[in-house]
Design an enzyme around this catalytic site. Structure first.
Site, short mmCIF file in Angstrom:
data_model
loop_
_atom_site.label_atom_id
_atom_site.label_comp_id
_atom_site.label_asym_id
_atom_site.label_seq_id
_atom_site.Cartn_x
_atom_site.Cartn_y
_atom_site.Cartn_z
N HIS A 116 0.79 -1.18 0.14
CA HIS A 116 0.25 -0.15 -0.05
C HIS A 116 0.67 1.31 0.06
CE1 HIS A 116 -2.90 -2.58 2.35
NE2 HIS A 116 -3.43 -2.45 0.81
N LYS A 137 -16.27 -7.78 6.16
CA LYS A 137 -15.05 -8.39 6.86
C LYS A 137 -15.26 -7.85 8.30
CE LYS A 137 -11.74 -7.58 3.04
NZ LYS A 137 -10.72 -6.73 2.74
N ARG A 158 -2.26 -6.22 -8.13
CA ARG A 158 -1.23 -7.28 -7.91
C ARG A 158 -1.33 -8.28 -9.05
NH1 ARG A 158 -1.91 -10.22 -4.11
NH2 ARG A 158 -4.15 -9.87 -4.12
N SER A 191 -2.82 -7.83 2.76
CA SER A 191 -3.35 -7.91 4.18
C SER A 191 -3.76 -8.77 4.78
CB SER A 191 -4.26 -6.66 4.32
OG SER A 191 -3.89 -5.31 4.01
#
Length: 162
Positions: free
Chosen positions: A18, A42, A91, A129
Site C-alpha cells: 500500500h 469483513k 497485483r 493484508s
C-alpha cells in the site's frame, strides 16, 4: 483545478505494498486521501482509529497525503471531498478483473470520476493484508511486510486488545 485522488481500502493492516502505491502516486496528484472504508463483509482485525494513526505516521512528512474514513460508496466520498480520481493498486490479473468491474460501475454512476490503476512492484506482488494478518495472528515476524516507520510490537499489542 487541484487533482485529488482517493486511495480506498480497509488497510487492515496497511502494508508496504500500500505504501509503495501511495508513494509512487504522489507525483501524479496534488493531494491523496487514503480513505479507510468500512467493509461489511469483513470483521476488522485492528481498530479503525489505530489503522488511521499508523497510516498518518507513515506519511507524517508528506504534506500531499492525508487520511480519512468513510462508510458508504467510494464515489460518494469522492464527491464529498471534491476528488476526481480513485487510485487502485493491481497485483494480479484477478485483481484487474475485480477492480475493472468496480471502476466501470463507478464510472457509470459518476462519469466525472476516473479510476487510475498502478501496478505493484514485483517484490510486493505476493503481499496482501490477509497474509500479513495471518502472520501476525500466529505470532510470526511480519516486520518485512509493514512500513518501516511503524513499531512491529504495536501490531501484536493492538490485536490482543481488540
Amino acid at each position: 483545478m487541484e487533482k485529488i485522488a482517493i486511495f480506498p481500502g480497509s488497510f487492515d493492516p496497511f502494508t508496504i505494498g500500500h505504501e509503495s502505491i501511495v508513494r509512487r502516486a504522489i507525483p501524479l496528484f496534488d493531494q491523496i486521501i487514503i480513505m479507510i472504508g468500512y467493509n461489511s463483509n469483513k470483521k476488522p482485525f485492528y481498530p479503525l482509529t489505530k489503522r488511521k494513526e499508523w497510516i498518518k505516521k507513515v506519511f507524517e512528512n508528506e504534506p500531499k497525503v492525508s487520511v480519512g474514513k468513510f462508510e458508504g460508496l467510494t464515489v460518494d466520498y469522492c464527491r464529498k471531498v471534491h476528488a476526481q480520481y480513485i487510485l487502485r493498486g493491481l497485483r494480479t490479473a484477478a485483481d484487474f478483473e475485480y477492480e475493472r468491474a468496480i471502476a466501470q460501475v463507478n464510472k457509470k454512476m459518476h462519469p466525472e470520476i476516473e479510476t487510475v490503476f498502478l501496478l505493484t512492484t514485483p517484490e510486493h506482488t505476493p503481499i496482501t493484508s490477509t497474509i500479513v494478518r495471518d502472520i501476525l495472528r500466529h505470532g510470526g515476524d511480519a516486520s518485512m511486510f509493514l512500513p518501516k516507520q511503524l513499531d512491529i510490537k504495536e501490531f501484536y499489542t493492538e490485536q490482543e486488545e481488540s
